[in-house]
Write a protein that holds these residues in place. Sequence first.
Motif, short mmCIF file in Angstrom:
data_model
loop_
_atom_site.label_atom_id
_atom_site.label_comp_id
_atom_site.label_asym_id
_atom_site.label_seq_id
_atom_site.Cartn_x
_atom_site.Cartn_y
_atom_site.Cartn_z
N SER A 1 21.56 8.51 51.67
CA SER A 1 22.14 7.21 51.99
C SER A 1 23.63 7.23 51.67
N ALA A 2 24.40 6.50 52.46
CA ALA A 2 25.86 6.49 52.29
C ALA A 2 26.26 5.95 50.92
N VAL A 3 25.63 4.87 50.50
CA VAL A 3 25.98 4.26 49.21
C VAL A 3 25.69 5.22 48.06
N MET A 4 24.48 5.76 48.02
CA MET A 4 24.11 6.64 46.92
C MET A 4 24.88 7.97 46.97
N SER A 5 25.26 8.43 48.15
CA SER A 5 26.09 9.63 48.25
C SER A 5 27.41 9.41 47.54
N GLY A 6 27.99 8.24 47.74
CA GLY A 6 29.25 7.91 47.08
C GLY A 6 29.10 7.77 45.59
N VAL A 7 28.02 7.13 45.16
CA VAL A 7 27.79 6.90 43.73
C VAL A 7 27.51 8.21 43.01
N ILE A 8 26.55 8.97 43.48
CA ILE A 8 26.17 10.21 42.82
C ILE A 8 27.22 11.29 43.04
N GLY A 9 27.88 11.27 44.19
CA GLY A 9 28.94 12.24 44.44
C GLY A 9 30.07 12.11 43.44
N GLY A 10 30.39 10.89 43.03
CA GLY A 10 31.45 10.67 42.07
C GLY A 10 31.02 10.88 40.63
N ASN A 11 29.71 10.91 40.39
CA ASN A 11 29.19 11.05 39.03
C ASN A 11 27.85 11.81 39.12
N PRO A 12 27.89 13.10 39.46
CA PRO A 12 26.64 13.85 39.69
C PRO A 12 25.77 13.95 38.45
N LEU A 13 24.48 14.05 38.70
CA LEU A 13 23.50 14.19 37.62
C LEU A 13 23.24 15.66 37.33
N THR A 14 23.05 15.98 36.07
CA THR A 14 22.66 17.34 35.69
C THR A 14 21.16 17.50 35.96
N GLU A 15 20.68 18.72 35.91
CA GLU A 15 19.25 18.98 36.10
C GLU A 15 18.42 18.20 35.08
N GLU A 16 18.87 18.17 33.82
CA GLU A 16 18.16 17.46 32.76
C GLU A 16 18.14 15.96 33.03
N GLU A 17 19.26 15.41 33.49
CA GLU A 17 19.33 13.98 33.80
C GLU A 17 18.41 13.64 34.96
N ILE A 18 18.38 14.50 35.98
CA ILE A 18 17.48 14.28 37.12
C ILE A 18 16.04 14.28 36.63
N LYS A 19 15.70 15.22 35.76
CA LYS A 19 14.34 15.29 35.21
C LYS A 19 13.98 14.00 34.47
N GLN A 20 14.92 13.48 33.67
CA GLN A 20 14.68 12.24 32.92
C GLN A 20 14.50 11.06 33.87
N VAL A 21 15.34 10.96 34.88
CA VAL A 21 15.24 9.85 35.84
C VAL A 21 13.90 9.93 36.57
N VAL A 22 13.51 11.12 37.01
CA VAL A 22 12.24 11.29 37.73
C VAL A 22 11.06 10.89 36.84
N GLU A 23 11.09 11.27 35.56
CA GLU A 23 10.01 10.89 34.64
C GLU A 23 9.92 9.37 34.51
N ILE A 24 11.05 8.71 34.42
CA ILE A 24 11.06 7.24 34.31
C ILE A 24 10.51 6.61 35.58
N LEU A 25 10.95 7.11 36.74
CA LEU A 25 10.49 6.55 38.01
C LEU A 25 8.99 6.81 38.21
N LYS A 26 8.52 7.96 37.75
CA LYS A 26 7.08 8.26 37.83
C LYS A 26 6.30 7.28 36.95
#
Length: 148
Positions: A118-143
């Motif tokens: 998505s255009a919005v999230m590309s801009g948001v995450i592109g400016g502040n990318p997540l590390t592998e560990e952060e992605i793992k934490q976010v995925v666990e929360i969303l699960k």
Amino acid sequence: MNKPIIHFIISAVLGLGIGYIAFDVIPASDGQEKEVTAVNEPSSSEAPAKEEKESADTTSAAAGEENILQTKGCLGCHSVEALNLTGGATGPDLSDAFTNVEGKHGKPVEEFLKEPTSAVMSGVIGGNPLTEEEIKQVVEILKEASEK
């Protein structure tokens, strides 16, 4: 310059400044204080106190995990109602994101967080990318949110 244009520019600058303070600075500490207050509330009887404590511990544990949502600014635009996390109303509620992202964006949530479609999230995450560990934490929360 015309007076209306000058007024518009001044209003825009003030509005953006106030918006930054209200949505970027204040919620980070405000949400944590609310969690602490909820955990420390006394109750009138022993059995409900135990239930409330277990519920508060679950919320606190989730809040500890959810800090990634606060520190990365996700709650500035999104809420996660399944975990009682209120945030901004600009973005959609993330309670079902774990199961819905693939159908909506054509890739699993892990991949979407690495390279959003998505255009919005590309801009948001592109400016502040997540590390592998952060992605793992976010995925666990969303699960966790999708299971409630």
